[in-house]
Design a protein around this motif. Sequence first.
Motif, PDB file in Angstrom:
ATOM      1  N   ARG A  69       0.852  -1.043  -0.051  1.00  0.00           N
ATOM      2  CA  ARG A  69       0.143   0.113  -0.028  1.00  0.00           C
ATOM      3  C   ARG A  69       0.906   0.920  -0.241  1.00  0.00           C
ATOM      4  NH1 ARG A  69      -3.469  -2.775   2.653  1.00  0.00           N
ATOM      5  NH2 ARG A  69      -2.624  -2.192   5.078  1.00  0.00           N
ATOM      6  N   THR A  70       1.852   1.092   0.928  1.00  0.00           N
ATOM      7  CA  THR A  70       2.774   2.641   0.594  1.00  0.00           C
ATOM      8  C   THR A  70       3.502   2.399  -1.074  1.00  0.00           C
ATOM      9  OG1 THR A  70       2.774   1.855   3.302  1.00  0.00           O
ATOM     10  CG2 THR A  70       5.072   3.247   2.706  1.00  0.00           C
ATOM     11  N   ASP A  73       0.931   3.994  -3.045  1.00  0.00           N
ATOM     12  CA  ASP A  73       0.748   5.900  -2.347  1.00  0.00           C
ATOM     13  C   ASP A  73       1.672   6.452  -3.234  1.00  0.00           C
ATOM     14  OD1 ASP A  73      -1.678   4.828  -1.382  1.00  0.00           O
ATOM     15  OD2 ASP A  73      -1.020   4.550   0.212  1.00  0.00           O
TER      16      ASP A  73
END
Length: 100
Positions: A69-70, A73
């Motif tokens: 997810r990081t 993003d």
Amino acid sequence: MEHLIRVQNDYDRQVLAWLRGRIGDAALQTVALRLGRERKPYLSTICRSLGIRPPGRRQFAAEAARVHRTVGDQYLARIREILGQRPGDPAKDAALPARN
């Protein structure tokens, strides 16, 4: 380390990496050699002999999802930054890779 310890699946690889970070390669090698006289010991046998309980599969999956997810993003932020640029802005165009 896989030459000393029986690693059968991806979860075993994750546990091995976690264990290496926790106790270090030298200690892990010592335990593996002590337990694996005739054949390579299972990772669960090594953990039991050390009195250590490794994280569960869900904990490894949650950590991997957080990392993914990081990274996603960061890519989305960069894409938004590129799309938000005005065409012909020389200062911003210099930051973009050249197209061939």
